[in-house]
Each structure stands twice: as C-alpha cells, then as structure tokens.
Design an enzyme around this catalytic site. Structure first.
Site, PDB file in Angstrom:
ATOM      1  N   PRO A  87       0.249  -3.289 -18.211  1.00 21.76           N
ATOM      2  CA  PRO A  87       0.740  -1.965 -18.215  1.00 21.76           C
ATOM      3  C   PRO A  87      -0.680  -1.052 -18.730  1.00 21.76           C
ATOM      4  CG  PRO A  87       2.063  -3.042 -19.769  1.00 21.76           C
ATOM      5  CD  PRO A  87       1.162  -4.129 -19.093  1.00 21.76           C
ATOM      6  N   GLU A 114       4.234 -11.959 -24.008  1.00 22.57           N
ATOM      7  CA  GLU A 114       2.995 -11.631 -24.984  1.00 22.57           C
ATOM      8  C   GLU A 114       2.017 -10.843 -24.551  1.00 22.57           C
ATOM      9  OE1 GLU A 114       3.682 -14.497 -23.194  1.00 22.57           O
ATOM     10  OE2 GLU A 114       4.228 -16.105 -24.667  1.00 22.57           O
ATOM     11  N   ARG A 152       0.454  -6.307   3.923  1.00 18.49           N
ATOM     12  CA  ARG A 152       0.978  -5.310   4.941  1.00 18.49           C
ATOM     13  C   ARG A 152       0.015  -4.778   5.499  1.00 18.49           C
ATOM     14  NH1 ARG A 152       6.337  -4.028   5.178  1.00 18.49           N
ATOM     15  NH2 ARG A 152       5.726  -1.806   5.931  1.00 18.49           N
ATOM     16  N   ASP A 167       4.604   3.845   8.380  1.00 14.34           N
ATOM     17  CA  ASP A 167       5.250   3.902   6.831  1.00 14.34           C
ATOM     18  C   ASP A 167       4.538   5.104   5.998  1.00 14.34           C
ATOM     19  OD1 ASP A 167       6.698   1.750   6.828  1.00 14.34           O
ATOM     20  OD2 ASP A 167       5.172   0.162   6.023  1.00 14.34           O
TER      21      ASP A 167
HETATM   22  N1  ADE Z   1       3.043  -6.538 -17.162  1.00 14.05           N
HETATM   23  C1  ADE Z   1       4.199  -5.913 -17.765  1.00 14.05           C
HETATM   24  N2  ADE Z   1       4.208  -4.670 -17.349  1.00 14.05           N
HETATM   25  C2  ADE Z   1       3.669  -4.491 -16.172  1.00 14.05           C
HETATM   26  C3  ADE Z   1       3.280  -3.288 -15.443  1.00 14.05           C
HETATM   27  N3  ADE Z   1       3.854  -2.230 -15.311  1.00 14.05           N
HETATM   28  N4  ADE Z   1       2.328  -3.593 -14.443  1.00 14.05           N
HETATM   29  C4  ADE Z   1       1.613  -4.496 -14.305  1.00 14.05           C
HETATM   30  N5  ADE Z   1       1.748  -5.819 -15.067  1.00 14.05           N
HETATM   31  C5  ADE Z   1       2.572  -5.614 -15.973  1.00 14.05           C
END
Ligand code: ADE
Length: 225
Positions: A87, A114, A152, A167
């Site tokens: 994230p 983790e 795609r 798309d």
């Molecule tokens: N791992 C945990 N959350 C994630 C996300 N939002 N994007 C990519 N990998 C992740």
C-alpha cells in the site's frame, strides 16, 4: 508475457489463472504464470519465512533470506520489471498497466499479513506498487488485479480486440468512461432502450455513445476530462 509471482499462497494465483480469459491466455501461449513459494527457499529447519520485528511491536516481518534466494532463483529475461505489492507504493492505473504490458516479464513479490524487512527494498530494489488506498491482507489479490489488467492490453488476449478498445480508460475513448450498453428485450419493467440504438444508423449511434460517455465522465469522474 511471462509473470512470475513470489507468494506464500501460490494456490490463490494458480486457481485464478486456471479460469476464464486468463486460462485461455495461457492456453494460447500469450501469457505464462509461474509461482514461487519463499517457504521452499527457507534455510530455517522449520521453514520459517518471518520473524519478530527488531525494536518490538506487533506482528511479524518477512525475513530477507527466503525472499532474496527465491528472487535470485527466478530465471530473468533481458526485459523484466520487479514489482513489490504494497500500500506504500505508486498507485496503479491504466497508464502503468499499458506501459508494463510492453515488458517481456514481470516478477511480483507479495507480502502477507506482515511487512517486509526493509533490506528487501534496499537490496532488491523493486518498483513498489499499490492498487489503491486501502490495506489488503496480502499482495496476492493486488498481483492478480495487475496481471488481469496488464494482460488485457496484450494483442489477441481478448476474444475481440474491440471489446478492449471500448473499455473505460482504454485508448479507444481517450480516458472517458464507458457509454451505457443495452441488450434484449427492448422494454424491461417499463425501461426502454434508447431509440437511436435501434435505427441502424451507425453514425448516429457512434455520436450518441460518445455524448453519453462524455456526460457520464463529467458526472462521475470530472478529474479525467
Ligand atoms: N498489499 C496490501 N495492501 C495492498 C494494496 N492496497 N496494494 C498493493 N499491495 C497491497
């Protein structure tokens, strides 16, 4: 395109790869999906892949050794990208999807529960990518989202190339959202298909769809215009 996915849960990747368009892509030889489990590379006698964080704190941290050895064991082509799903990474979008589709190989590194030992970042220098501002349990779903989207873009991957071109976000409409679609019956619970779609005049139909796309984009995603 060759995808190599480093994951503690290879079955998640394999089961998805065995279905639908992805399965056909593999059968047609357009994509190849391999999985690697860091646990198979662990030198620990219990095949541990994680440990408690230095300095204390909750949760476990994925350790360097199994990840480094696993990554180094993967055969590399002369044109690959190495992506860590996190994230904290750069946000994935259609532009990145298109760019990555020109690579020969993408190696994905998925975490689970983790965090990663920071030296995995420092030593292996992955491109860090996030699929959105929310936290998933692991990188597996994120890697599948990316594989689906990137594939795609590949020639002959979709049955009809046209369905990719129309798309939302694809080159066909240059960043506009998709226009509304209808199929039979012509009337359903008093809701009618717009007349213009029934008259067979393709110039008018194209214009109607373009206007609907613009209207929808203005209403929902003005940032795209
Ligand atoms: N791992 C945990 N959350 C994630 C996300 N939002 N994007 C990519 N990998 C992740």
């Amino acid at each position: 395109m060759r995808y190599d996915v480093i994951t503690l849960f290879p079955e998640i990747i394999r089961s998805w790869a065995g279905e639908s368009i992805t399965k056909r892509g593999v059968e047609k030889g357009i994509i190849e999906i391999n999985t690697y489990n860091p646990r198979d590379y662990s030198l620990d006698k219990h095949k541990k892949v994680d440990d408690t964080p230095y300095g204390g704190g909750a949760g476990m941290v994925l350790a360097c050794q199994p990840i480094f050895d696993c990554y180094r064991d993967i055969e590399k082509t002369d044109d690959f990208e190495f992506i860590m799903l996190t994230p904290q990474g750069e946000k994935f979008n259609q532009k990145m999807s298109k760019e990555l589709s020109f690579k020969k190989q993408i190696i994905f590194l998925c975490g689970h529960y983790e965090g990663f030992d920071e030296r995995i970042r420092l030593g292996l220098k992955p491109k860090e990518v996030s699929i959105g501002d929310y936290v998933l349990t692991g990188g597996e779903l994120a890697s599948l989202v990316m594989i689906d989207s990137i594939s795609r873009n590949l020639e002959n991957y979709l049955g009809k190339q046209a369905s990719s071109d129309i798309d939302s976000f694809s080159d066909g409409l240059k960043g506009l959202l998709e226009y509304p679609q209808y199929t039979k019956p012509r009337v359903f619970e008093d809701m009618e298909v717009p007349d213009v779609l029934l008259n067979g005049n393709h110039k008018e139909i194209d214009e109607f769809r373009k206007q609907e796309s613009i209207k929808r984009t203005k209403a929902r995603r003005p940032d795209l215009l």
